[in-house]
Design a protein around this motif. Structure first.
Motif, PDB file in Angstrom:
ATOM      1  N   ALA A 184     -12.028   6.329  12.934  1.00  0.00           N
ATOM      2  CA  ALA A 184     -11.923   6.325  11.458  1.00  0.00           C
ATOM      3  C   ALA A 184     -10.462   7.130  11.052  1.00  0.00           C
ATOM      4  CB  ALA A 184     -13.118   6.680  10.692  1.00  0.00           C
ATOM      5  N   ALA A 185      -9.865   6.760   9.807  1.00  0.00           N
ATOM      6  CA  ALA A 185      -8.848   7.527   9.294  1.00  0.00           C
ATOM      7  C   ALA A 185      -9.233   8.837   8.754  1.00  0.00           C
ATOM      8  CB  ALA A 185      -8.167   6.729   8.409  1.00  0.00           C
ATOM      9  N   GLY A 231      -5.619   0.236   9.487  1.00  0.00           N
ATOM     10  CA  GLY A 231      -4.330   0.680   8.678  1.00  0.00           C
ATOM     11  C   GLY A 231      -3.433  -0.492   8.648  1.00  0.00           C
ATOM     12  N   LEU A 232      -2.208  -0.094   8.074  1.00  0.00           N
ATOM     13  CA  LEU A 232      -1.188  -1.267   8.046  1.00  0.00           C
ATOM     14  C   LEU A 232      -0.218  -1.029   9.421  1.00  0.00           C
ATOM     15  CD1 LEU A 232       0.738  -2.972   6.416  1.00  0.00           C
ATOM     16  CD2 LEU A 232       2.139  -1.112   5.693  1.00  0.00           C
ATOM     17  N   TYR A 233       0.078  -2.079  10.148  1.00  0.00           N
ATOM     18  CA  TYR A 233       0.675  -2.131  11.181  1.00  0.00           C
ATOM     19  C   TYR A 233       1.860  -2.751  11.365  1.00  0.00           C
ATOM     20  CZ  TYR A 233      -3.211   0.250  13.799  1.00  0.00           C
ATOM     21  OH  TYR A 233      -4.221   1.150  14.213  1.00  0.00           O
ATOM     22  N   SER A 234       2.626  -2.090  12.202  1.00  0.00           N
ATOM     23  CA  SER A 234       4.203  -2.903  12.363  1.00  0.00           C
ATOM     24  C   SER A 234       3.947  -3.415  13.697  1.00  0.00           C
ATOM     25  CB  SER A 234       5.271  -2.029  12.302  1.00  0.00           C
ATOM     26  OG  SER A 234       6.485  -2.583  12.698  1.00  0.00           O
ATOM     27  N   TYR A 243       1.105  -5.939   8.976  1.00  0.00           N
ATOM     28  CA  TYR A 243      -0.163  -6.632   8.754  1.00  0.00           C
ATOM     29  C   TYR A 243      -1.189  -5.466   8.534  1.00  0.00           C
ATOM     30  CZ  TYR A 243      -3.634 -10.230   8.746  1.00  0.00           C
ATOM     31  OH  TYR A 243      -4.743 -11.308   8.571  1.00  0.00           O
ATOM     32  N   GLN A 244      -2.136  -5.808   7.454  1.00  0.00           N
ATOM     33  CA  GLN A 244      -3.323  -4.907   7.514  1.00  0.00           C
ATOM     34  C   GLN A 244      -4.333  -5.247   8.531  1.00  0.00           C
ATOM     35  OE1 GLN A 244      -4.112  -2.145   5.297  1.00  0.00           O
ATOM     36  NE2 GLN A 244      -2.502  -2.089   3.938  1.00  0.00           N
ATOM     37  N   GLY A 275       0.897   2.924   7.934  1.00  0.00           N
ATOM     38  CA  GLY A 275       0.188   3.364   6.623  1.00  0.00           C
ATOM     39  C   GLY A 275      -1.222   3.110   6.682  1.00  0.00           C
ATOM     40  N   GLU A 276      -1.861   3.489   5.749  1.00  0.00           N
ATOM     41  CA  GLU A 276      -3.384   3.594   5.718  1.00  0.00           C
ATOM     42  C   GLU A 276      -3.630   2.141   5.265  1.00  0.00           C
ATOM     43  OE1 GLU A 276      -5.154   5.955   6.872  1.00  0.00           O
ATOM     44  OE2 GLU A 276      -3.265   6.993   7.377  1.00  0.00           O
ATOM     45  N   ALA A 277      -5.018   2.078   5.502  1.00  0.00           N
ATOM     46  CA  ALA A 277      -5.574   0.625   5.125  1.00  0.00           C
ATOM     47  C   ALA A 277      -5.635   0.700   3.594  1.00  0.00           C
ATOM     48  CB  ALA A 277      -7.018   0.486   5.747  1.00  0.00           C
TER      49      ALA A 277
END
Length: 230
Positions: free
Chosen positions: A2-3, A142-145, A189-190, A227-229
């Motif tokens: 978890a973040a 989260g946000l992924y590249s 993409y989230q 980035g975070e979700a």
């Protein structure tokens, strides 16, 4: 995983004594704390990882970061802290890159999962070599590249393409024409926890066709949390 959750000036006191093995604690007021895990609190000299919040009750992992589980008195101060582990996590985001050091034969007119046998790096246990080596699995939402690259054996006939799949959804695709056998694709993409990321390739040239692995160009798949979700 978890973040990590954060709050400013989060502090309260224990509402009831705590022995050295209890996995829940009650604070006098949880108003200043995050409303969900994960976050870390310091009571006396023990760090605890809070993994769940229900009202003023925290579910905790005791003795986090090599501290010693201990007894704590009713009224002891409970303070949210940013620790060494949190800072390491912040500067080393979840990320994984895998490759393949051998060519792979792709059958005609069949969408095929690329499998990989080299782990370039993996900071969040996203990839396992062996039976599950045709995808990586997101551990931290989260946000992924996300990106991939590969190269077809040269051919002048048929259709050739590849796409990145997150779960069951295609999220980026690249087509190769007769004069271009190399493919590179990327997207943002989230991603949710436990979702799989994979590279799918396809060709219909009329027979088997190879994805080549060469010293200077190997099939690759990568993902890094940026980035975070939302």
């Amino acid at each position: 995983m978890a973040a990590e959750q954060f709050a400013n000036n989060a502090q309260s006191t224990l509402n009831g004594a705590l022995d050295n093995s209890q996995l829940t604690l009650v604070v006098t007021s949880a108003a200043s704390f995050p409303t969900q895990g994960n976050f870390r609190v310091l009571i006396d000299s023990e760090i605890m990882l809070v993994t769940g919040v229900s009202g003023s009750t925290f579910t905790v992992t005791r003795g986090a970061e090599s501290t010693t589980p201990a007894t704590h008195s009713n009224g002891a101060t409970v303070t949210q802290v940013v620790t060494k582990a949190v800072m390491i996590q912040a500067v080393t985001p979840p990320a994984c890159r895998v490759g393949r050091n051998a060519s792979k034969t792709i059958s005609n007119a069949i969408e095929t999962n690329m499998d990989f046998n080299i782990k370039r790096f993996d900071t969040d246990s996203m990839f396992t070599t062996g039976a599950s080596n045709d995808h990586m699995t997101v551990q931290t939402p989260g946000l992924y590249s996300i990106g991939a690259s590969f190269r077809w054996k040269t051919t002048a006939t048929g259709q050739r393409f590849g796409y990145i799949k997150v779960g069951n959804l295609p999220v980026a695709q690249v087509d190769c024409d007769d004069n271009d056998d190399r493919a590179n694709l990327a997207t943002l993409y989230q991603c949710t926890s436990a979702v799989a990321i994979s590279l799918i390739v396809y060709q219909n040239t009329g027979g088997n066709l190879g994805i080549v692995s060469e010293a200077d160009y190997t099939p690759e798949l990568w993902a890094i949390k940026v980035g975070e979700a939302s």
